[in-house]
Design a protein around this motif. Structure first.
Motif, PDB file in Angstrom:
ATOM      1  N   GLU A 153       0.833  -1.199   0.000  1.00 44.26           N
ATOM      2  CA  GLU A 153       0.000   0.000   0.000  1.00 44.26           C
ATOM      3  C   GLU A 153       0.873   1.257   0.000  1.00 44.26           C
ATOM      4  N   ALA A 154       2.003   1.189   0.708  1.00 41.45           N
ATOM      5  CA  ALA A 154       2.929   2.335   0.700  1.00 41.45           C
ATOM      6  C   ALA A 154       3.472   2.580  -0.706  1.00 41.45           C
ATOM      7  N   ALA A 155       3.767   1.500  -1.438  1.00 36.35           N
ATOM      8  CA  ALA A 155       4.239   1.651  -2.819  1.00 36.35           C
ATOM      9  C   ALA A 155       3.149   2.255  -3.696  1.00 36.35           C
ATOM     10  N   SER A 156       1.903   1.829  -3.492  1.00 35.59           N
ATOM     11  CA  SER A 156       0.788   2.383  -4.264  1.00 35.59           C
ATOM     12  C   SER A 156       0.641   3.881  -4.011  1.00 35.59           C
ATOM     13  N   THR A 157       0.764   4.279  -2.750  1.00 35.78           N
ATOM     14  CA  THR A 157       0.677   5.703  -2.405  1.00 35.78           C
ATOM     15  C   THR A 157       1.808   6.490  -3.063  1.00 35.78           C
ATOM     16  N   GLN A 208       3.555  10.318  -7.319  1.00 33.10           N
ATOM     17  CA  GLN A 208       4.418  10.626  -8.460  1.00 33.10           C
ATOM     18  C   GLN A 208       3.611  11.026  -9.686  1.00 33.10           C
ATOM     19  N   LEU A 209       2.429  10.459  -9.852  1.00 35.86           N
ATOM     20  CA  LEU A 209       1.573  10.857 -10.974  1.00 35.86           C
ATOM     21  C   LEU A 209       1.183  12.324 -10.836  1.00 35.86           C
ATOM     22  N   ALA A 210       0.859  12.718  -9.640  1.00 37.68           N
ATOM     23  CA  ALA A 210       0.463  14.116  -9.414  1.00 37.68           C
ATOM     24  C   ALA A 210       1.611  15.074  -9.683  1.00 37.68           C
ATOM     25  N   HIS A 211       2.861  14.612  -9.504  1.00 37.36           N
ATOM     26  CA  HIS A 211       4.023  15.491  -9.652  1.00 37.36           C
ATOM     27  C   HIS A 211       4.686  15.404 -11.019  1.00 37.36           C
ATOM     28  N   SER A 212       4.247  14.487 -11.868  1.00 42.50           N
ATOM     29  CA  SER A 212       4.911  14.301 -13.159  1.00 42.50           C
ATOM     30  C   SER A 212       4.081  14.912 -14.278  1.00 42.50           C
ATOM     31  N   ILE A 263      -4.679   4.879 -10.023  1.00 40.69           N
ATOM     32  CA  ILE A 263      -3.623   4.855 -11.036  1.00 40.69           C
ATOM     33  C   ILE A 263      -2.467   5.767 -10.611  1.00 40.69           C
ATOM     34  N   GLY A 264      -1.255   5.312 -10.834  1.00 41.75           N
ATOM     35  CA  GLY A 264      -0.076   6.079 -10.444  1.00 41.75           C
ATOM     36  C   GLY A 264       0.969   6.080 -11.537  1.00 41.75           C
ATOM     37  N   LEU A 294      11.301   4.611  -0.219  1.00 33.74           N
ATOM     38  CA  LEU A 294      10.728   3.715   0.794  1.00 33.74           C
ATOM     39  C   LEU A 294      11.726   2.718   1.372  1.00 33.74           C
ATOM     40  N   GLY A 295      12.928   2.680   0.829  1.00 37.48           N
ATOM     41  CA  GLY A 295      13.854   1.634   1.235  1.00 37.48           C
ATOM     42  C   GLY A 295      14.833   2.005   2.313  1.00 37.48           C
TER      43      GLY A 295
END
Length: 573
Positions: A117-121, A126-130, A152-153, A166-167
């Motif tokens: 879920e963290a990866a989905s967020t 990133q979609l909003a910023h690209s 969608i992302g 995240l790593g």
């Protein structure tokens, strides 16, 4: 850790119908009092897998798989115990104790869901910023509400965007790797698996992110679609993209439309067709077919009209046929050259797409057209060839009107009045004794245990104290444990009784007794059980007499009186 109470599990299993649970996933055929199928847990050609509605458990004589409706959901659907409990409880209308459920969750699995879920967020952010990704979404005409509905992302270009974001936590990094979000090169260096792709989260039946699909933005990149690999959460042959969203958008699904890609699902949703789902880069599997029909009675397979599309359609037929119970329908919509559902619905609108669905080819029509495409039905040889081709497939159809009508249609085409299909072999039972060898009568203890396994409620006929429990005989401790277990859990069924002994040496012997054929009416079987217990209790008297007689010279006055009374009681009996 909190446990779900045994009483709740027993009530859940008592309310559930194991034939319904298994039959929704595996085609079952009635054989006497039980049902049979080819085992879903190992490859076999003749059925050795049985489901008993009376005992509420399943057993495979081939691989030994066995258990209750809960066990089946865990093995077949690969659910955690709590997920299986909640799935079964939902089916029968019971509420799982919430505090128990929340505390009973597997921490390792819960953390893996959290990482996905963290990866989905991250991808949605990133979609909003690209600007590049937003421009692509706008070019494809995907509305903001559809972007939101399908979460969608965008996975940024570069080899470490997700890893860097995240790593930082080594544990989180390990979870993301287990979730299939990283790859390794020959030197062992870890990098992001998805790069410069529009990202589509794949959700499970509870709306949790379990995997991702990525579509290229640059048409020169390849592959066009990239899916997560198989992981502890994700098995692509068992999941359908968009199913969770379709169920959220429709109070009751009357149909499902199977398309090939994520963008097809999203484009149809954009135009108000909210029943579309997609297989995940694989042909339609038997598990897909079960999942589709479990959620909707009518299924439309939407494929290209070329050779590859028709081959994919035939794969779907092979998976669907054994699951065509009465009330289910399957159709095939073959698209014009150069068209996909996305382009078609944009060009013709929803009305045009619905019109094409109404004209879709029924499964029966496609089946016989495919089977007879190179057969000359104008002569006997051609008719015989068609009959031989169809027989092994038609015999897989469950009993009912659809199967009857398909065989009738074959008879009309060939003039042969039936498929000649052989009935499935009988259930495997214990081998009879060799000829000339007298059958060995089972012991009283074995008789009582066998009856209890088949009908646990018989134990409730007994009243404590249980005098037979003091006998020094093989199996008495096991019989006593079974009786006490049923007294503590009155609703327990055969499958749950066997699960109580999971991991113990006694399980193998109990399984053999549980799958024996035990013919007879309920009153007669109850009488046999009670008679066995009565005879065991008589043996208690004899056992006590023998103990006192062996110590006769040491007996005090009270023990001598007891011995005299026991001898008199034995003579009276």
């Amino acid at each position: 850790m909190a446990r779900i109470p045994d009483a709740f599990i027993d009530e859940l299993l008592a309310r559930a119908d194991i034939v319904e649970v298994v039959g929704a996933r595996v085609p079952l055929k009635r054989q006497g009092r039980e049902y049979a199928a080819c085992c879903p847990f190992h490859d076999e050609r003749s059925p050795s897998f049985t489901v008993s509605p009376n005992k509420q458990f399943y057993h495979c004589f081939g691989c030994g798989a066995h258990g209750t409706a809960l066990s089946f959901l865990m093995q077949y659907d690969r659910l955690e115990f709590l997920d299986a409990v909640e799935e079964l409880a939902r089916r029968v209308g019971l509420e799982v104790p919430r505090d128990t459920a929340q505390r009973n969750a597997n921490p390792e699995t819960r953390d893996l869901y959290g990482a996905m879920e963290a990866a989905s967020t991250f991808f949605r952010t990133q979609l909003a910023h690209s600007e590049k990704a937003r421009a692509y979404v706008a070019k494809r005409g995907i509305a903001p509400e559809i972007v939101e509905r399908y979460a969608i992302g965008y996975a940024p270009d570069g080899f470490s965007a997700l890893r860097d974001a995240l790593g930082a936590d080594p544990q989180r990094m390990q979870l993301l790797e287990r979730g299939g979000l990283f790859s390794k090169n020959d030197r062992g260096a870890v990098y992001d698996k998805f790069r410069d792709r529009l990202m589509f989260p794949i959700l499970d039946r509870r709306g949790r992110t379990i995997a991702f699909g990525g579509r290229v933005i640059n048409p020169e990149d390849s592959p066009k679609y990239l899916n997560s690999p198989e992981t502890p959460l994700f098995h692509k042959g068992r999941e359908l993209y968009g199913l969770w969203q379709a169920k959220q958008a429709n109070a009751k699904l009357e149909r499902l439309i199977v398309v090939e890609g994520y963008m097809d699902v999203v484009a149809l949703a954009q135009y108000g067709v909210s029943q579309a789902v997609a297989t995940l880069g694989t042909a339609t599997t038997p598990d897909h077919a079960e999942l589709l029909f479990r959620n909707a009675p009518d299924v439309y397979f939407c494929f290209d009209g070329d050779r590859a599309g028709r081959a994919a359609a035939w794969k779907a037929v092979e998976s669907v046929l054994p699951r065509m119970k009465d009330g289910r329908q399957a159709f095939f919509l073959f698209l014009p050259d150069g068209e996909d559902p996305d382009s078609l619905v944009r060009r013709e609108g929803v009305a045009g797409f619905d019109a094409r669905l109404r004209d879709a080819t029924p499964l029966s029509t496609f089946f016989f057209a495919h089977m007879s495409h190179d057969v000359n039905l104008g002569n006997i040889d051609g008719k015989a060839r068609l009959a031989e081709r169809c027989k092994p497939l038609l015999v897989q159809i469950p009993d009912g009107a659809f199967g009857d009508l398909m065989r009738q249609r074959l008879a009309e085409l060939t003039g042969i009045g039936g498929t000649g299909g052989q009935p499935p072999p009988p259930l495997r039972r214990a081998a009879p004794p060799a000829r000339g060898t007298p059958a060995q009568k089972p012991s009283l203890v074995r008789t009582a245990i066998t009856h209890l396994l088949h009908r646990p409620g018989f134990a409730l006929e007994l009243q404590p104290p249980y005098r037979f429990a003091v006998l020094r005989q093989a199996g008495i401790e096991l019989l006593s444990e079974l009786v006490l277990l049923v007294r503590e859990r009155p609703d327990i069924a055969t499958g749950a009784l066997l699960e109580h002994f999971e991991g113990r040496d006694e399980l193998a012997a109990l399984q053999k007794l549980a799958v024996l054929d035990l013919p007879g009416e309920e009153p007669d079987l109850r009488a046999e059980f009670l008679d066995a217990i009565t005879q065991l209790e008589r043996q208690v008297l004899q056992q006590r007499i023998e103990v006192l007689q062996q110590r006769f010279s040491e007996l005090d006055a009270a023990e001598k009186r007891e011995l005299l009374e026991l001898l008199q009681a034995r003579r009276q009996r």
